[in-house]
Design an enzyme around this catalytic site. Structure first.
Site, PDB file in Angstrom:
ATOM      1  N   THR A  29      46.884 -34.575  20.462  1.00 41.04           N
ATOM      2  CA  THR A  29      46.038 -33.446  20.832  1.00 41.04           C
ATOM      3  C   THR A  29      46.167 -33.184  22.327  1.00 41.04           C
ATOM      4  OG1 THR A  29      43.832 -32.477  20.609  1.00 41.04           O
ATOM      5  CG2 THR A  29      43.938 -34.773  21.291  1.00 41.04           C
ATOM      6  N   TRP A  93      47.024  -4.142  20.091  1.00 44.74           N
ATOM      7  CA  TRP A  93      46.909  -5.024  18.934  1.00 44.74           C
ATOM      8  C   TRP A  93      45.439  -5.251  18.590  1.00 44.74           C
ATOM      9  CZ3 TRP A  93      49.976  -6.054  15.203  1.00 44.74           C
ATOM     10  CH2 TRP A  93      49.789  -7.174  14.382  1.00 44.74           C
ATOM     11  N   GLU A 172      53.162  -9.660  24.657  1.00 45.99           N
ATOM     12  CA  GLU A 172      54.522  -9.368  24.205  1.00 45.99           C
ATOM     13  C   GLU A 172      55.384  -8.840  25.350  1.00 45.99           C
ATOM     14  OE1 GLU A 172      53.453  -6.774  21.041  1.00 45.99           O
ATOM     15  OE2 GLU A 172      53.353  -4.987  22.318  1.00 45.99           O
ATOM     16  N   SER A 193      51.227 -14.664  24.684  1.00 51.21           N
ATOM     17  CA  SER A 193      51.326 -15.237  23.342  1.00 51.21           C
ATOM     18  C   SER A 193      52.679 -15.904  23.160  1.00 51.21           C
ATOM     19  CB  SER A 193      51.149 -14.156  22.272  1.00 51.21           C
ATOM     20  OG  SER A 193      51.447 -14.670  20.983  1.00 51.21           O
ATOM     21  N   HIS A 198      57.712 -13.621  19.471  1.00 54.04           N
ATOM     22  CA  HIS A 198      57.671 -13.170  20.860  1.00 54.04           C
ATOM     23  C   HIS A 198      58.830 -13.748  21.682  1.00 54.04           C
ATOM     24  CE1 HIS A 198      53.139 -12.035  20.476  1.00 54.04           C
ATOM     25  NE2 HIS A 198      53.950 -11.182  19.880  1.00 54.04           N
ATOM     26  N   ARG A 229      32.970 -32.234  30.833  1.00 53.12           N
ATOM     27  CA  ARG A 229      33.975 -33.236  31.178  1.00 53.12           C
ATOM     28  C   ARG A 229      35.397 -32.677  31.171  1.00 53.12           C
ATOM     29  NH1 ARG A 229      33.117 -36.332  25.422  1.00 53.12           N
ATOM     30  NH2 ARG A 229      34.789 -35.305  24.252  1.00 53.12           N
ATOM     31  N   ASN A 258      36.562 -24.254  20.010  1.00 54.47           N
ATOM     32  CA  ASN A 258      37.653 -25.225  20.049  1.00 54.47           C
ATOM     33  C   ASN A 258      38.947 -24.442  19.936  1.00 54.47           C
ATOM     34  OD1 ASN A 258      39.516 -27.229  19.894  1.00 54.47           O
ATOM     35  ND2 ASN A 258      38.751 -28.162  18.022  1.00 54.47           N
ATOM     36  N   ARG A 260      41.791 -25.445  21.716  1.00 55.16           N
ATOM     37  CA  ARG A 260      42.831 -26.290  22.287  1.00 55.16           C
ATOM     38  C   ARG A 260      44.109 -26.234  21.455  1.00 55.16           C
ATOM     39  NH1 ARG A 260      38.741 -31.337  22.581  1.00 55.16           N
ATOM     40  NH2 ARG A 260      38.749 -30.750  20.385  1.00 55.16           N
ATOM     41  N   GLU A 337      65.216  -4.810   9.718  1.00 60.46           N
ATOM     42  CA  GLU A 337      63.770  -4.909   9.544  1.00 60.46           C
ATOM     43  C   GLU A 337      63.059  -3.967  10.524  1.00 60.46           C
ATOM     44  OE1 GLU A 337      60.438  -8.482   9.051  1.00 60.46           O
ATOM     45  OE2 GLU A 337      62.435  -8.920   9.831  1.00 60.46           O
TER      46      GLU A 337
END
Length: 395
Positions: A29, A93, A172, A193, A198, A229, A258, A260, A337
């Site tokens: 983590t 976006w 982007e 991002s 990207h 902390r 959260n 992270r 595409e």
């Protein structure tokens, strides 16, 4: 043809580095590799601080939440004194706009110009005058989107709103520049991002850049539940002294999430960053070849603005809607595409419920007349000849 929006840019050597990390390390983590990636990314963009999160959308949410708290909340940290007035683009976006709505900003949507996809200058002036007519001090935040790799015109924005805070969504537009300066360095904060499609990827991931230390420290807490902390030692010591009655291990000075990211994603980011400049140069060259090809059909297409453009995608902006309606499916059926021009006029989207999206004439034009195909480092020069022939089939 086999021309996707993006191909896998995670090569064998990168996979090897990631594999070795998994075998050698014990913490996966948010840790030292995340900090290393943040340092390198801040240096590459040109800011003092960078904060790695789990997506570009999360980066937008975290930045806008922290700005709201830093400047517009009272001492209770919960009640918003008033809604700050923010300028937002009509082409962008969904997760650029959604946090503004979720956090209670007073959003003023602005049309964009069809050349650089920056804010329309005339519409900015109109909004400035409307805000003054309401008896308010003025627009406070400009929430820029550097769209499809094209840099916004910062000078025009500052001319119309000289006192507004600038925040930049560069998700982007890695490496795009305005007057030689990288986007993401013009305001109080910026977001990037690292999604698969990207300029570079960390599988999923995003980054926030800033030169504002107080904002940076606040975002560090908010990224990790609001925990004190997570801040730098000197800031943590100050907070502990202000709340001696609370256990410093679980001390929450602010609300949080959260958001992270993980060490393995940062390991990949460090390796991808080594190649980013080279990949951006290839994207720019591809855009130049694309424009050169479009110049043969100048009666049918608008060229893509090249100055400072790091080119996320290659956009067909058709002067005649009928050409777009015929060309896009023709390319798709031949293995190229395609996508709409981002989400087109975002004010047409159900989650916004805007009363009059048709009044944003430039956004409407791009909504109806434009689409794009992929641009990346895997495109071959000879593909443009095949693409040109497919265009001739329709023209």
């Amino acid at each position: 043809m086999n021309w996707p929006l993006m191909k896998n840019s995670i090569d064998f050597d990168m996979k090897k580095v990631m594999t070795e990390f998994i075998y050698d390390d014990v913490k996966f983590t948010n840790g030292e590799k995340v900090k290393e990636f943040e340092r390198q990314w801040a240096e590459w963009v040109g800011t003092k601080y960078a904060l790695y999160v789990n997506s570009g959308g999360s980066a937008n949410l975290l930045l806008l939440d922290a700005v709201m708290e830093q400047y517009y909340k009272d001492d209770s940290n919960y009640i918003i004194n008033r809604a700050p007035i923010v300028l937002a683009p009509s082409c962008t976006w969904g997760t650029t706009i959604a946090p503004l709505m979720q956090l209670g900003y007073d959003i003023r949507y602005c049309d964009i110009d069809t050349e650089t996809y920056s804010f329309c200058e005339e519409h900015m002036e109109q909004i400035r005058d409307e805000v003054k007519a309401e008896g308010k001090l003025g627009l406070e935040i400009v929430w820029i989107t550097h769209l499809l790799g094209s840099p916004c015109n910062i000078d025009k924005i500052k001319r119309v709103f000289p006192n507004a805070m600038i925040l930049e969504d560069c998700c982007e537009s890695h490496g795009a520049t305005f007057k030689g300066q990288k986007v993401g360095t013009f305001g109080n904060g910026s977001t990037f991002s690292f999604y698969f499609g990207h300029h570079m990827t960390t599988i999923e991931g995003g980054m926030i850049n800033t030169n504002d230390k107080d904002l940076y420290e606040l975002m560090r807490m908010k990224r990790s539940h609001g925990l004190a902390r997570e801040t730098s030692p000197e800031v943590f010591d100050k907070i502990k002294k202000e709340h001696p009655e609370l256990d410093e291990r679980f001390l929450f000075p602010t609300t949080g999430y959260n958001l992270r990211n993980q060490e393995i994603n940062a390991v990949l980011g460090i390796e991808q960053l080594k190649k980013l400049d080279e990949w951006i140069d290839i994207r720019k060259e591809n855009l130049h070849l694309f424009n050169k090809m479009l110049s043969k059909f100048e009666d049918q297409f608008h060229p893509v603005y090249e100055e400072g453009n790091s080119s996320y995608a290659l956009a067909f902006v058709c002067k005649d809607r009928e050409i777009k309606e015929k060309l896009e499916p023709h390319l798709a059926s031949n293995g190229i595409e395609t996508r709409p021009f981002l989400v087109g006029n975002i004010l047409r989207q159900p989650f916004i419920k805007h009363k009059n999206p048709e009044s944003f004439t430039n956004a409407e034009f791009l909504h109806k007349n434009a689409f794009y195909i992929g641009n990346n480092q895997f495109i071959k020069r000879e593909w443009f000849k095949e693409l040109e022939q497919l265009i001739r089939d329709i023209i």
